[in-house]
Write an enzyme that holds these catalytic residues in place. Structure first.
Site, PDB file in Angstrom:
ATOM      1  N   TYR A 132       0.669  -1.088  -0.339  1.00 46.01           N
ATOM      2  CA  TYR A 132       0.379   0.300   0.191  1.00 46.01           C
ATOM      3  C   TYR A 132       0.435   0.925   0.569  1.00 46.01           C
ATOM      4  O   TYR A 132       1.804   1.136   0.655  1.00 46.01           O
ATOM      5  CB  TYR A 132      -0.940   0.302   1.377  1.00 46.01           C
ATOM      6  N   ASP A 144       9.253   2.743  -0.521  1.00 49.39           N
ATOM      7  CA  ASP A 144       8.497   3.015   0.217  1.00 49.39           C
ATOM      8  C   ASP A 144       8.305   2.980   1.778  1.00 49.39           C
ATOM      9  O   ASP A 144       8.543   1.816   2.113  1.00 49.39           O
ATOM     10  CB  ASP A 144       6.884   3.227  -0.214  1.00 49.39           C
ATOM     11  N   LYS A 194       4.409   8.764   8.688  1.00 53.36           N
ATOM     12  CA  LYS A 194       4.561   8.098   9.950  1.00 53.36           C
ATOM     13  C   LYS A 194       5.521   8.966  11.111  1.00 53.36           C
ATOM     14  O   LYS A 194       5.334  10.005  12.162  1.00 53.36           O
ATOM     15  CB  LYS A 194       4.675   6.816   9.923  1.00 53.36           C
TER      16      LYS A 194
HETATM   17  C1  LIG Z   1       1.020   4.090   5.789  1.00 53.38           C
HETATM   18  C2  LIG Z   1       1.138   5.039   4.554  1.00 53.38           C
HETATM   19  C3  LIG Z   1       1.138   5.171   3.313  1.00 53.38           C
HETATM   20  C4  LIG Z   1       0.478   6.635   3.638  1.00 53.38           C
HETATM   21  O1  LIG Z   1       0.783   7.615   4.361  1.00 53.38           O
HETATM   22  P1  LIG Z   1      -0.448   8.699   4.417  1.00 53.38           P
HETATM   23  O2  LIG Z   1      -0.437   9.902   5.782  1.00 53.38           O
HETATM   24  O3  LIG Z   1      -1.804   7.442   5.236  1.00 53.38           O
HETATM   25  O4  LIG Z   1      -1.262   8.967   3.743  1.00 53.38           O
HETATM   26  C5  LIG Z   1       2.150   4.767   2.614  1.00 53.38           C
HETATM   27  N1  LIG Z   1       3.003   3.797   2.470  1.00 53.38           N
HETATM   28  C6  LIG Z   1       2.890   3.147   3.681  1.00 53.38           C
HETATM   29  C7  LIG Z   1       3.828   2.257   2.858  1.00 53.38           C
HETATM   30  C8  LIG Z   1       1.997   3.513   4.426  1.00 53.38           C
HETATM   31  O5  LIG Z   1       2.257   2.444   5.807  1.00 53.38           O
END
Ligand SMILES: *Cc1c(COP(=O)(O)O)cnc(C)c1O
Length: 428
Positions: A145, A240, A268
């Site tokens: 994701y 990511d 995060k």
């Molecule tokens: C949480 C997450 C996102 C999205 O971040 P948001 O701040 O919710 O837009 C993207 N990539 C990964 C791996 C994530 O865990």
């Protein structure tokens, strides 16, 4: 059974006002059957709901709160910053202070741009990769994701390489026509895709340790092949690390695995609980970003001083504590304890873990990717979730989300968790 009448009333009200009653679908308890708790406040490792029930929190706001809730140093930094003004729309020194810490800490980042969410950061990184290479095709992996970016919201193909099919109504086919979705962790599928279309591939984006299909650690062979092929074809490799950055090591999965991408996406933890994302990487790539270069990307609240203050305080505290060995140890205790319990009670399960991230999958099959993750018994997970909730332990409300320990999940609290897990596993 804890009383949850106030949460129920609050959810009835929010459902009239907000679609589904929540501002992000992961918070609805649809996957486990039931209604979400409404949180009144938090303290250290604990959440307190509107009815005054206390929960040991294994979500930490879905990753950011590695120091626990309302950390005194983070709170003090935020208070000081907000007194000076919430936002200026002009540069501040705090932005360089956070950038400095990111560049010093994340091995492959030479320059970095701040944004306001992980979604914004992945979206921007893909744009920059395309702008830098002059190519259109983006490769992603099933079960990873990357936020709700149109071109990355693509359903997993089965075993075969599939052309992107959008995951959601409202995404035109054109948006995903240049997205290739491959099975996670499969070096052969990757090699095949590069053999066919390598010279069209602008970039490859992945979670280097996946947390959004439950926790899945890929093989070293897969990551090596990924680095080799992207390098050979001049494609930008994007890690990511929104979830893994400052979580698995200060420098993220890339530090832990010793494998460097060209670009990295953060979110995060880097915002210390405030809305922050960041993307960075090799200077020659990042210098393509406007106004240094031609690739447009902007944000009214980007580099917000209050959010920067929270991020700086969080990273400084992580540097001071260097908690990663201890977090790995705590995660290990929990994993070993859960495995022993499932074995003893004859519950078919695997426990995947990396550092302080973990998932208990209710399946006898080793979980190495999206297909194997989907073999899990989600109904049983739902019963386990509620049995833990009733005992005061707040787990992710889906089989396919990683859980997190914070630095405040002590051995004693892990022991309490295992006592509850024994009862919960018996009940399911
Ligand atoms: C949480 C997450 C996102 C999205 O971040 P948001 O701040 O919710 O837009 C993207 N990539 C990964 C791996 C994530 O865990």
């Amino acid at each position: 059974m804890p009383v949850r009448v106030r949460s129920q009333a609050a959810f009835e009200r929010s459902s009239q006002l907000i679609p589904g009653g929540v501002n992000s679908p992961a918070r609805a308890f649809g996957a486990v059957g039931g209604q979400p708790l409404f949180i009144a406040r938090s303290e250290g490792p604990y959440l307190f709901d509107l009815d005054g029930n206390r929960y040991l929190d294994y979500i930490g706001s879905w990753g950011p709160l590695i120091l626990g809730h309302a950390h005194p140093r983070v709170v003090a930094a935020v208070e000081q910053a907000v007194r000076q003004g919430a936002s200026f729309g002009a540069p501040t020194e705090r932005e360089s202070e956070l950038a400095d810490r990111i560049i010093a800490g994340v091995p492959s980042i030479e320059m970095v741009r701040m944004v306001s969410s992980g979604t914004e950061a992945t979206m921007s990184a893909v744009r920059v990769a395309r702008g830098y290479t002059g190519r259109d095709v983006v490769v992603k992996f099933a079960g990873c994701y990357h936020g709700h970016v149109d071109c990355l919201l693509v359903q997993a193909g089965s075993a075969a390489t599939t052309l992107g099919v959008p995951n959601s109504p409202g995404i035109p086919k054109g948006c995903t026509a240049d997205t290739l979705s491959l099975p996670y962790g499969d070096p052969q599928a990757l090699a095949d895709a590069f053999a066919r279309r390598g010279d069209e591939i602008a970039g490859v984006i992945l979670e280097p340790v996946a947390g959004n299909m439950g926790l899945v650690v890929p093989s070293a062979e897969f990551l090596c092949e990924l680095r080799r092929l992207t390098h050979h074809h001049g494609s930008v490799l994007i890690y990511d690390e929104v979830m893994t950055g400052f979580r698995l090591a200060f420098g993220g999965a890339q530090e832990l695995l010793g494998q460097m991408p060209d670009m990295t996406v953060l979110g995060k933890i880097v915002g210390g609980g405030f809305p922050v994302g960041a993307y960075g990487g090799r200077a020659d790539i990042m210098m393509k970003v406007m106004p240094a270069g031609p690739v447009f990307q902007a944000g009214t609240l980007s580099g917000n001083p209050v959010a920067m203050a929270a991020g700086i305080a969080t990273l400084d505290e992580l540097r001071r504590l260097d908690p990663y060995a201890e977090l790995d140890h705590l995660g290990g205790s929990l994993q070993a304890g859960l495995l022993a319990l499932t074995k003893e009670l004859g519950v078919p399960a695997v426990v995947n873990r990396c550092g302080s991230m973990w998932t208990l999958f209710f399946t006898p099959t080793p979980v190495t990717g999206y297909e194997s993750a989907k073999t899990a018994d989600t109904a049983r997970f739902g019963r386990f979730f509620w049995a833990m909730m009733d005992r005061g332990f707040y787990l992710p409300c889906s089989q396919f989300e990683a859980a997190f320990c914070s630095v405040l999940h002590t051995e004693e609290r892990i022991r309490e968790t295992l006592v509850a897990a024994r009862e919960a596993l018996k009940a399911v």
